[in-house]
Scaffold this motif. Structure first.
Motif, PDB file in Angstrom:
ATOM      1  N   HIS A   1      38.422 -28.576 -52.807  1.00 15.35           N
ATOM      2  CA  HIS A   1      38.517 -27.593 -53.883  1.00 15.35           C
ATOM      3  C   HIS A   1      37.915 -26.262 -53.469  1.00 15.35           C
TER       4      HIS A   1
ATOM      5  N   VAL B   1      36.214 -24.625 -60.924  1.00 14.48           N
ATOM      6  CA  VAL B   1      37.326 -25.042 -60.060  1.00 14.48           C
ATOM      7  C   VAL B   1      38.568 -25.213 -60.935  1.00 14.48           C
TER       8      VAL B   1
ATOM      9  N   THR C   1      34.927 -35.864 -51.532  1.00 16.02           N
ATOM     10  CA  THR C   1      35.460 -34.790 -52.355  1.00 16.02           C
ATOM     11  C   THR C   1      34.746 -33.513 -51.933  1.00 16.02           C
ATOM     12  N   GLN C   2      35.519 -32.459 -51.665  1.00 11.17           N
ATOM     13  CA  GLN C   2      34.950 -31.255 -51.081  1.00 11.17           C
ATOM     14  C   GLN C   2      34.971 -30.100 -52.083  1.00 11.17           C
TER      15      GLN C   2
ATOM     16  N   ALA D   1      31.691 -36.953 -65.751  1.00 12.34           N
ATOM     17  CA  ALA D   1      30.478 -37.774 -65.874  1.00 12.34           C
ATOM     18  C   ALA D   1      29.313 -37.068 -65.176  1.00 12.34           C
TER      19      ALA D   1
ATOM     20  N   LEU E   1      39.546 -30.704 -61.082  1.00 15.26           N
ATOM     21  CA  LEU E   1      38.710 -31.488 -60.157  1.00 15.26           C
ATOM     22  C   LEU E   1      39.389 -32.827 -59.886  1.00 15.26           C
ATOM     23  N   LYS E   2      39.685 -33.098 -58.610  1.00 16.32           N
ATOM     24  CA  LYS E   2      40.327 -34.368 -58.237  1.00 16.32           C
ATOM     25  C   LYS E   2      39.484 -35.051 -57.172  1.00 16.32           C
ATOM     26  N   PRO E   3      38.968 -36.267 -57.456  1.00 10.32           N
ATOM     27  CA  PRO E   3      38.234 -36.990 -56.416  1.00 10.32           C
ATOM     28  C   PRO E   3      39.097 -37.123 -55.158  1.00 10.32           C
TER      29      PRO E   3
ATOM     30  N   THR F   1      31.600 -31.809 -64.742  1.00 11.73           N
ATOM     31  CA  THR F   1      31.125 -32.938 -63.944  1.00 11.73           C
ATOM     32  C   THR F   1      29.797 -32.532 -63.329  1.00 11.73           C
TER      33      THR F   1
ATOM     34  N   VAL G   1      30.128 -28.800 -62.239  1.00 15.80           N
ATOM     35  CA  VAL G   1      31.467 -28.390 -61.820  1.00 15.80           C
ATOM     36  C   VAL G   1      32.331 -28.298 -63.070  1.00 15.80           C
TER      37      VAL G   1
ATOM     38  N   ALA H   1      39.833 -34.844 -53.057  1.00 12.07           N
ATOM     39  CA  ALA H   1      40.565 -33.629 -52.680  1.00 12.07           C
ATOM     40  C   ALA H   1      39.566 -32.552 -52.288  1.00 12.07           C
TER      41      ALA H   1
END
Lengths: 310, 310
Positions: free
Chosen positions: B26, B17, A104-105, A24, B20-22, B104, B95, B24
């Protein structure tokens, strides 16, 4: 003064968004920029505690310029960063979701450091060491810096009679521990990676056998576990605080350094480190802490343990 | 020369990346930086087509400096951006997930523009207009710029006899259309927001009734739908290309501008716009296009329609 080394400095950017959804588009509602990299976080906490600090390491590019401008605005902090010719200081982006509170990083890789730049840093380090009461070596190594970099910097500091504190991970940690740093401050994951053991007590002992004079493990909400030539202690804040754990380990490092140069005994060092670490959790960015909470916790951190037999 | 206006320039940053995981952390494996904001994308495509382009708008801060350095390396593009005193050019971060291929997007808000800076921009615009063969007004307005800004810029250009192309959205679009721009290029969402109709044919007619001399709607894979005083056409590439749709509308704008200043008839303008738009989808960043695909598509875009009765 206290010398902090940050070979992989960063421009830490914090974004606030309302609900992070992969795939999104998001409007960022808040942007914060801070100097980053573990050593610069440590330096900023030390400066806030009233210590004279010199920060060295590398900075480059437009992001490096922003980091240096932000450092120039920090009282008590002297910027002795070595400029990079073409490489740029990396960015780290922390995306804080205002709905869930989760972070989130996204971490950029560091810039490539050339052999000439690495040699220039080593000369700068040698020049700064004689004025240092203690030195902190912190964080990851950017590409181009040899994996045994910290081991060499530890030997130089020990030869100069300057106590060395180390906070890094992986292979650089493994190599550096063998060079006999005064204090190593791993977290639970770094300790397990170094020793192969997930049992903190045994792992801390193993880390000392590998060369560290003292080991202070930061175990999150469980506080600190210290094994030193003078004794063994646990230090824990009265309650676990909810907030931003990034930078809690750096605040603990600053507490250890600060108390070390003031020649405080180990239980007082650990009290300061545990109180700063907990108080930093209430700050939305690393390298800062809530002063009221820190001062209040100084009287409430519980240290248990025993002094070694002489 | 062609003049492009980008009031809300950006430093577009693309991160790669792996998944992509909210919540987490990266490691970013690839970093690309490009000048951004719709008008700068249009300017870069025009410069790549061999046109002389002057880019104006605002730039500020360290991010603005990077944008200007990148523009300086673009042949045929003249930087006439107006510096901001304290505000910094926003960053946008795309991203790209190498596992799913999804993107994203994180977009910083624009810098606050002061009344003095807005007045300085208007003077710069007035100075540049006499040398312009056409002007493109593109993208969002940063905070501090009045919502009727584009309407005023359109009136000035029309008084100077310079054709104006407009690509914006929301209330700035609604206000600007009433000032009778020569060409408006909304996408499907912008057109629906302006007219309240999700039926493109009727919406395009409505947009013309609101003041636009010609409307070219970019409808994604369905190509372009144009209603002009000279006639009505549809232009579509032979097949839908898979890739990065960001910047496809900007490439279409560049095609329309380029063909307009060359006095090409509408079907040729639409062929160029549709071919550039499709070829830009194969580029990983906005403001660039795959030249081989563009040249090949020029012969394969299908334009259907009818010339208006005189």
């Amino acid at each position: 003064m206290i010398l902090t080394v940050t070979l992989n400095t960063a421009l830490d950017i914090t974004y606030r968004v309302r609900g992070l959804k992969p795939h999104a588009s998001h409007r960022v509602t808040g942007v914060l920029e801070r100097p980053g990299g573990k050593g610069l976080n440590v330096a900023r906490v030390l400066a806030a505690l009233g210590h004279e600090v010199t920060a060295t390491g590398f900075a480059g590019g437009a992001t490096g310029d922003v980091v240096r401008e932000l450092l120039a605005a920090t009282e008590g902090l002297h910027d002795a960063l070595v400029p990079l010719g073409t490489g740029a200081t990396r960015r780290t982006i922390a995306v804080v979701d205002d709905v869930t509170g989760d972070t989130t990083q996204l971490n950029e890789p560091g810039p490539a450091v050339t052999p000439t730049e690495w040699a220039a840093f080593q000369r700068r380090y040698d020049d700064l060491l004689p004025s240092a009461d203690a030195v902190a070596l912190c964080g990851s190594l950017p590409p181009g810096v040899p994996v045994n970099a910290y081991a060499g910097l530890i030997r130089t500091a020990r030869a100069a009679g300057v106590p060395v504190l180390l906070d890094t991970s992986g292979e650089p940690l493994r190599r550096a521990v063998a060079a006999r740093p005064d204090i190593v401050k791993p977290n639970a994951d770094e300790l397990a990676e170094l020793t192969g053991s997930h049992e903190p007590l045994g792992a801390v002992q193993d880390a000392r056998r590998r060369g560290a004079h003292a080991v202070v493990a930061s175990l999150g909400a469980e506080g600190l576990l210290a094994h030193t030539p003078e004794g063994r202690w646990r230090a824990a804040p009265p309650a676990s605080l909810h907030g931003n754990p990034t930078g809690a380990g750096d605040a603990a490092m600053a507490g250890l350094l600060s108390a070390l140069v003031e020649n405080l005994p180990w239980p007082d060092r650990l009290t300061r480190a545990a109180a700063l670490s907990a108080a930093s959790v209430l700050s939305p960015v690393a390298g800062e802490f809530d002063r009221g909470t820190y001062e209040e916790l100084l009287g409430r951190v519980k240290v248990t343990g025993e002094v070694s037999a002489a």
